[in-house]
Write a protein that holds these residues in place. Structure first.
Motif, PDB file in Angstrom:
ATOM      1  N   PRO A 149       0.812  -1.223   0.000  1.00 25.41           N
ATOM      2  CA  PRO A 149       0.000   0.000   0.000  1.00 25.41           C
ATOM      3  C   PRO A 149       0.845   1.273   0.000  1.00 25.41           C
ATOM      4  N   GLU A 150       2.007   1.233   0.642  1.00 29.82           N
ATOM      5  CA  GLU A 150       2.862   2.422   0.683  1.00 29.82           C
ATOM      6  C   GLU A 150       3.550   2.712  -0.647  1.00 29.82           C
ATOM      7  N   ASP A 151       3.388   1.841  -1.634  1.00 33.37           N
ATOM      8  CA  ASP A 151       3.867   2.137  -2.981  1.00 33.37           C
ATOM      9  C   ASP A 151       2.882   2.982  -3.774  1.00 33.37           C
ATOM     10  N   THR A 152       1.712   3.224  -3.197  1.00 37.51           N
ATOM     11  CA  THR A 152       0.726   4.068  -3.861  1.00 37.51           C
ATOM     12  C   THR A 152       1.303   5.455  -4.105  1.00 37.51           C
ATOM     13  N   ALA A 153       1.294   5.878  -5.360  1.00 39.64           N
ATOM     14  CA  ALA A 153       1.935   7.138  -5.732  1.00 39.64           C
ATOM     15  C   ALA A 153       1.664   7.419  -7.201  1.00 39.64           C
ATOM     16  N   VAL A 154       2.014   8.631  -7.600  1.00 45.78           N
ATOM     17  CA  VAL A 154       2.121   8.933  -9.026  1.00 45.78           C
ATOM     18  C   VAL A 154       3.570   8.675  -9.419  1.00 45.78           C
ATOM     19  N   TYR A 155       3.749   7.881 -10.464  1.00 43.50           N
ATOM     20  CA  TYR A 155       5.089   7.504 -10.918  1.00 43.50           C
ATOM     21  C   TYR A 155       5.442   8.304 -12.174  1.00 43.50           C
ATOM     22  N   TYR A 156       6.643   8.874 -12.142  1.00 45.95           N
ATOM     23  CA  TYR A 156       7.103   9.750 -13.214  1.00 45.95           C
ATOM     24  C   TYR A 156       8.376   9.199 -13.845  1.00 45.95           C
ATOM     25  N   CYS A 157       8.468   9.378 -15.150  1.00 48.41           N
ATOM     26  CA  CYS A 157       9.673   9.066 -15.900  1.00 48.41           C
ATOM     27  C   CYS A 157      10.445  10.371 -16.110  1.00 48.41           C
ATOM     28  N   ASN A 158      11.770  10.275 -16.093  1.00 55.10           N
ATOM     29  CA  ASN A 158      12.616  11.456 -16.233  1.00 55.10           C
ATOM     30  C   ASN A 158      13.815  11.146 -17.106  1.00 55.10           C
ATOM     31  N   ALA A 159      14.257  12.142 -17.862  1.00 55.62           N
ATOM     32  CA  ALA A 159      15.496  11.986 -18.625  1.00 55.62           C
ATOM     33  C   ALA A 159      16.095  13.358 -18.900  1.00 55.62           C
ATOM     34  N   ALA A 160      17.409  13.425 -18.928  1.00 53.74           N
ATOM     35  CA  ALA A 160      18.116  14.617 -19.372  1.00 53.74           C
ATOM     36  C   ALA A 160      18.390  14.447 -20.862  1.00 53.74           C
ATOM     37  N   ILE A 161      18.026  15.474 -21.634  1.00 58.28           N
ATOM     38  CA  ILE A 161      18.059  15.353 -23.097  1.00 58.28           C
ATOM     39  C   ILE A 161      18.657  16.602 -23.720  1.00 58.28           C
ATOM     40  N   ARG A 162      19.453  16.387 -24.740  1.00 59.67           N
ATOM     41  CA  ARG A 162      19.938  17.478 -25.583  1.00 59.67           C
ATOM     42  C   ARG A 162      19.163  17.417 -26.896  1.00 59.67           C
ATOM     43  N   THR A 163      18.620  18.566 -27.303  1.00 58.02           N
ATOM     44  CA  THR A 163      17.815  18.601 -28.526  1.00 58.02           C
ATOM     45  C   THR A 163      18.593  19.132 -29.724  1.00 58.02           C
ATOM     46  N   TRP A 164      19.830  19.617 -29.500  1.00 54.42           N
ATOM     47  CA  TRP A 164      20.733  19.890 -30.599  1.00 54.42           C
ATOM     48  C   TRP A 164      22.154  19.739 -30.091  1.00 54.42           C
ATOM     49  N   SER A 165      23.092  19.511 -31.001  1.00 48.88           N
ATOM     50  CA  SER A 165      24.412  19.056 -30.603  1.00 48.88           C
ATOM     51  C   SER A 165      25.157  20.071 -29.763  1.00 48.88           C
ATOM     52  N   GLY A 166      24.889  21.356 -29.917  1.00 51.07           N
ATOM     53  CA  GLY A 166      25.577  22.362 -29.131  1.00 51.07           C
ATOM     54  C   GLY A 166      24.777  22.854 -27.942  1.00 51.07           C
ATOM     55  N   GLY A 167      23.654  22.222 -27.704  1.00 52.92           N
ATOM     56  CA  GLY A 167      22.732  22.708 -26.693  1.00 52.92           C
ATOM     57  C   GLY A 167      23.024  22.203 -25.296  1.00 52.92           C
ATOM     58  N   ASN A 168      22.257  22.726 -24.343  1.00 56.45           N
ATOM     59  CA  ASN A 168      22.371  22.301 -22.957  1.00 56.45           C
ATOM     60  C   ASN A 168      21.589  21.012 -22.728  1.00 56.45           C
ATOM     61  N   TRP A 169      21.930  20.355 -21.638  1.00 56.11           N
ATOM     62  CA  TRP A 169      21.130  19.228 -21.177  1.00 56.11           C
ATOM     63  C   TRP A 169      19.941  19.804 -20.402  1.00 56.11           C
TER      64      TRP A 169
END
Length: 120
Positions: A86-106
């Motif tokens: 029962p204590e696993d009840t939660a909203v579960y989220y996926c996360n990732a750090a992504i670069r959308t162009w080669s010179g861009g930030n994460w």
């Protein structure tokens, strides 16, 4: 535009299992390790599973019960959840750090979350 979308949540009885999935799509030039977080009612969002290189890491609260896996080519990660409590009840989220162009930030990207409810 980058999107992360989770699926697989639902209602399950204590001791049961669920498998969550998450896929990142859009303009992805580089992607870091994808991870799973959860936010339980009245609590802060917490990291529960991710990769360091090829090694999975887990929060103590889920170690031995949850398993993270991934398919790098398709930017997909799964979270197999067994022996749910029962204590696993939660909203579960996926996360990732992504670069959308080669010179861009994460930049950090999040899915909208999927509800997991463990109850008899």
């Amino acid at each position: 535009q980058v999107r992360l979308v989770e699926s697989g949540g639902g209602l399950v009885q204590p001791g049961g299992s669920l498998r969550l999935s998450c896929t990142a799509s859009g303009r992805i030039v580089m992607i870091g390790p994808m991870g799973w977080f959860r936010q339980r009612p009245g609590m802060q969002r917490e990291l529960i599973a991710t990769f360091t290189g090829d090694v999975p890491n887990y929060a103590d609260s889920v170690k031995g019960r949850f398993t993270i896996s991934r398919e790098n080519t398709n930017h997909t990660t799964w979270l197999q959840m067994n022996s749910l409590k029962p204590e696993d009840t939660a909203v579960y989220y996926c996360n990732a750090a992504i670069r959308t162009w080669s010179g861009g930030n994460w930049n950090d990207y999040w899915g909208p979350g999927t509800q997991v409810t463990v109850s008899s």
